[in-house]
Motif scaffolding. Structure first.
Motif, PDB file in Angstrom:
ATOM      1  N   UNK A   1       0.771  -0.992   0.140  1.00 24.72           N
ATOM      2  CA  UNK A   1      -0.024  -0.140   0.158  1.00 24.72           C
ATOM      3  C   UNK A   1       0.907   1.268   0.077  1.00 24.72           C
ATOM      4  N   UNK A   2       0.221   2.463  -0.270  1.00 25.40           N
ATOM      5  CA  UNK A   2       0.995   3.672  -0.471  1.00 25.40           C
ATOM      6  C   UNK A   2       0.274   4.588   0.737  1.00 25.40           C
ATOM      7  N   UNK A   3       1.159   5.417   1.118  1.00 30.34           N
ATOM      8  CA  UNK A   3       0.683   6.465   2.050  1.00 30.34           C
ATOM      9  C   UNK A   3       1.187   7.739   1.484  1.00 30.34           C
ATOM     10  N   UNK A   4      -0.029   8.562   1.764  1.00 28.20           N
ATOM     11  CA  UNK A   4       0.006   9.804   1.159  1.00 28.20           C
ATOM     12  C   UNK A   4      -0.425  11.035   2.212  1.00 28.20           C
ATOM     13  N   UNK A   5       0.030  12.168   1.967  1.00 27.43           N
ATOM     14  CA  UNK A   5      -0.478  13.410   2.707  1.00 27.43           C
ATOM     15  C   UNK A   5      -1.358  14.121   1.649  1.00 27.43           C
ATOM     16  N   UNK A   6      -2.526  14.538   1.984  1.00 26.16           N
ATOM     17  CA  UNK A   6      -3.246  15.436   1.238  1.00 26.16           C
ATOM     18  C   UNK A   6      -3.706  16.699   2.060  1.00 26.16           C
ATOM     19  N   UNK A   7      -4.188  17.514   1.196  1.00 30.62           N
ATOM     20  CA  UNK A   7      -4.688  18.823   1.816  1.00 30.62           C
ATOM     21  C   UNK A   7      -5.978  18.624   2.543  1.00 30.62           C
ATOM     22  N   UNK A   8      -6.069  18.996   3.850  1.00 30.56           N
ATOM     23  CA  UNK A   8      -7.459  18.713   4.762  1.00 30.56           C
ATOM     24  C   UNK A   8      -7.814  17.452   5.133  1.00 30.56           C
ATOM     25  N   UNK A   9      -7.505  16.564   4.290  1.00 29.43           N
ATOM     26  CA  UNK A   9      -7.777  15.188   4.934  1.00 29.43           C
ATOM     27  C   UNK A   9      -6.545  14.523   4.789  1.00 29.43           C
ATOM     28  N   UNK A  10      -5.916  14.444   5.917  1.00 32.09           N
ATOM     29  CA  UNK A  10      -4.446  13.976   6.074  1.00 32.09           C
ATOM     30  C   UNK A  10      -4.311  12.690   6.315  1.00 32.09           C
ATOM     31  N   UNK A  11      -3.263  12.012   5.949  1.00 27.22           N
ATOM     32  CA  UNK A  11      -2.715  10.506   6.275  1.00 27.22           C
ATOM     33  C   UNK A  11      -3.882   9.783   5.487  1.00 27.22           C
ATOM     34  N   UNK A  12      -3.532   9.517   4.244  1.00 21.91           N
ATOM     35  CA  UNK A  12      -4.456   8.615   3.374  1.00 21.91           C
ATOM     36  C   UNK A  12      -3.575   7.388   2.796  1.00 21.91           C
ATOM     37  N   UNK A  13      -4.327   6.251   2.944  1.00 25.29           N
ATOM     38  CA  UNK A  13      -3.748   4.996   2.530  1.00 25.29           C
ATOM     39  C   UNK A  13      -4.514   4.535   1.192  1.00 25.29           C
ATOM     40  N   UNK A  14      -3.628   4.063   0.156  1.00 31.40           N
ATOM     41  CA  UNK A  14      -4.059   3.679  -1.129  1.00 31.40           C
ATOM     42  C   UNK A  14      -3.839   2.174  -1.184  1.00 31.40           C
ATOM     43  N   UNK A  15      -4.547   1.329  -1.320  1.00 32.57           N
ATOM     44  CA  UNK A  15      -4.516  -0.058  -1.551  1.00 32.57           C
ATOM     45  C   UNK A  15      -4.787  -0.613  -3.041  1.00 32.57           C
ATOM     46  N   UNK A  16      -4.071  -1.453  -3.335  1.00 38.64           N
ATOM     47  CA  UNK A  16      -4.319  -1.938  -4.938  1.00 38.64           C
ATOM     48  C   UNK A  16      -5.056  -3.489  -4.669  1.00 38.64           C
ATOM     49  N   UNK A  17      -6.520  -3.236  -5.249  1.00 38.95           N
ATOM     50  CA  UNK A  17      -7.366  -4.286  -5.055  1.00 38.95           C
ATOM     51  C   UNK A  17      -7.311  -5.463  -5.914  1.00 38.95           C
ATOM     52  N   UNK A  18      -7.280  -4.699  -7.182  1.00 37.17           N
ATOM     53  CA  UNK A  18      -7.149  -5.679  -8.225  1.00 37.17           C
ATOM     54  C   UNK A  18      -6.216  -4.909  -9.485  1.00 37.17           C
ATOM     55  N   UNK A  19      -5.398  -5.990 -10.228  1.00 36.19           N
ATOM     56  CA  UNK A  19      -4.497  -5.567 -11.154  1.00 36.19           C
ATOM     57  C   UNK A  19      -4.599  -6.460 -12.360  1.00 36.19           C
ATOM     58  N   UNK A  20      -4.031  -5.871 -13.512  1.00 30.79           N
ATOM     59  CA  UNK A  20      -4.168  -6.936 -14.606  1.00 30.79           C
ATOM     60  C   UNK A  20      -5.509  -6.858 -15.447  1.00 30.79           C
ATOM     61  N   UNK A  21      -6.265  -5.600 -15.224  1.00 28.94           N
ATOM     62  CA  UNK A  21      -7.193  -5.508 -16.056  1.00 28.94           C
ATOM     63  C   UNK A  21      -7.210  -4.914 -17.329  1.00 28.94           C
ATOM     64  N   UNK A  22      -7.969  -4.996 -18.268  1.00 30.87           N
ATOM     65  CA  UNK A  22      -7.439  -4.676 -19.654  1.00 30.87           C
ATOM     66  C   UNK A  22      -8.354  -3.360 -19.767  1.00 30.87           C
ATOM     67  N   UNK A  23      -7.962  -2.189 -19.784  1.00 36.48           N
ATOM     68  CA  UNK A  23      -8.728  -0.934 -19.897  1.00 36.48           C
ATOM     69  C   UNK A  23      -9.730  -0.714 -19.324  1.00 36.48           C
ATOM     70  N   UNK A  24      -9.724  -0.781 -17.861  1.00 34.12           N
ATOM     71  CA  UNK A  24     -10.962  -0.514 -16.933  1.00 34.12           C
ATOM     72  C   UNK A  24     -11.653   0.838 -17.540  1.00 34.12           C
ATOM     73  N   UNK A  25     -12.985   0.854 -17.335  1.00 33.78           N
ATOM     74  CA  UNK A  25     -13.784   2.043 -17.919  1.00 33.78           C
ATOM     75  C   UNK A  25     -14.794   2.231 -16.717  1.00 33.78           C
ATOM     76  N   UNK A  26     -15.534   1.258 -16.011  1.00 35.36           N
ATOM     77  CA  UNK A  26     -16.613   1.341 -15.066  1.00 35.36           C
ATOM     78  C   UNK A  26     -16.654   0.528 -13.783  1.00 35.36           C
TER      79      UNK A  26
END
Length: 428
Positions: A52-77
């Motif tokens: 996972x990635x950790x990041x700081x953002x304005x107003x809402x500090x300390x955000x975590x980003x997890x990769x749930x799925x990879x290997x999709x072909x051109x996700x759209x919706x």
């Protein structure tokens, strides 16, 4: 650990269909010849790391980003089901099921859902042809009726002069049973054109549904200004496919009775704000991307009025908003290639409540510069401030949704697309 330390090199993805049009009264097309070499411009491509990635953002500090799925072909919706599973569209090709999408260990089912339109084996397909499934949306009562609505572009014939397929955009519904779409029914079919683009579906709060359809058909750029077709329009119908009696063009001779608004170029994002306003993101030509409040019967100007310029270069239009047209709420110069949009209404990110999130494929015509855009608006839908998130991933973001768990989910459009979950991280 930061985002920039967790990426490795990968493959680029070509930008979507390029349509060149100076948005003045005397519009002219300037598309490159089909098959002509076009130089790709962008940063060195990257592939998203494991996280996972950790990041700081304005107003809402300390955000975590997890990769749930990879290997999709051109996700759209991305669309959530009542049991916390989710549907994912691989644009033009497949509909996938993600089990336990909001849980700790989501599982992408290997086999695609059967019955989704796929024309990948069709003859005469060119890179500009966008065929097959586009958007997907479960019925609000999916838990009891299993109905799924989807848009798709179907081939109709072949134009020997243009050397292109002719296609039509269709809205359909079917029941999802045991990994298969059954009892499929087309609710409306668009006119036959060359080069149909994207579309989005939104269920209204009054039993209606709204559908956007882009106006990128070659040789008929003025279709967005005419009411005899569905292209360059926001459409409004009932969930059974019938047309509401109070639609603005129901009594206009020769008009498509589904039309709710017109004069759109390529509206690829559609949502409601907290007050029930319909909000759409829209691709301009070169720059001039828009955020619009959709009102019944309104003309949004394309192709006669726009803030954008020609792809080959031209002066800014002297009159971007003309008589009888509705001005956008916001524009982006340079463009951000906006697609999916969502207003955050949950409680997991209290400092983001009411903010608008926009999936951005790239900025300023530079590949590898996509991000998730956060916009703070006042109660008059006027911009107060704006922040770009997750740009270090260098992905073409295509959709963003608030999950039933109050977290944010973002889908990218790459050869190796990923689905991201954004959640609050504990304060250090």
């Amino acid at each position: 650990m930061t985002l920039s330390t967790l990426m490795s090199r990968g493959n680029p993805v070509r930008h979507a269909v390029a349509l060149a049009a100076l948005p003045l009264l005397a519009c002219a097309l300037a598309l490159p010849a089909h098959g002509a070499e076009q130089k790709e411009v962008g940063i060195t491509p990257v592939t998203v790391g494991a996280g996972p990635f950790l990041s700081d953002t304005a107003e809402q500090h300390n955000v975590r980003v997890d990769i749930l799925v990879r290997g999709l072909a051109h996700g759209y919706a991305l669309a959530f089901l009542p049991n916390n599973d989710a549907l994912i569209v691989e644009r033009g090709a497949r509909l996938r099921l993600l089990r336990n999408a909001t849980g700790a260990k989501p599982e992408l089912v290997d086999a695609p859902i059967a019955g989704a339109p796929n024309y990948s084996q069709q003859d005469h397909i060119l890179p500009d042809d966008v065929l097959g499934i586009q958007d997907v949306a479960p019925h609000p009562d999916f838990a009891t009726n299993n109905l799924v609505y989807f848009t798709y572009n179907k081939p109709v014939g072949y134009d020997a002069t243009a050397k292109r397929l002719t296609v039509a955009t269709v809205l359909a519904r079917a029941r999802l049973r045991d990994m298969r779409l059954v009892d499929a029914q087309d609710l409306f079919t668009g006119e036959t054109v060359i080069g149909a683009g994207g579309s989005r579906i939104l269920f209204g709060r009054d039993g209606m549904m709204f559908v956007t359809v882009g106006a990128l058909s070659t040789g008929d750029i003025d279709s967005a200004q005419r009411t005899d077709n569905i292209y360059g329009k926001v459409l409004r119908i009932r969930t059974d496919g019938t047309i509401p009696d109070d639609n603005p063009f129901v009594k206009v001779k020769g008009a498509r009775r589904e039309i709710y608004s017109y004069g759109h170029r390529d509206p690829l994002g559609l949502t409601f704000d907290g007050q029930g306003n319909i909000i759409a993101s829209e691709h301009g030509p070169l720059g001039g991307d828009e955020l619009n409040r959709i009102l019944p019967g309104r003309n949004y100007g394309w192709p006669h009025y726009s803030y954008g310029t020609e792809y080959g270069g031209s002066p800014l239009p002297a009159t971007p908003v003309g008589p009888g047209t509705t001005a956008p709420l916001m524009i982006w110069m340079p463009g951000i290639a906006p697609t999916g949009v969502a207003f955050y209404t949950g409680d997991r990110f209290p400092d983001w409540k009411g903010n608008l999130f926009i999936a951005s494929a790239r900025r300023g015509e530079i590949n590898g510069t996509g991000s998730l855009i956060r916009v703070v608006l006042n109660d008059k839908l006027q911009e107060l401030r704006q922040e770009s998130l997750l740009g270090d991933l260098h992905q073409r973001f295509k959709d963003v949704r608030q999950g039933p768990d109050g977290l944010l989910y973002a889908l990218t459009d790459e050869d190796d697309s990923v689905l991201l979950r954004i959640s609050p991280a504990p304060r250090p």
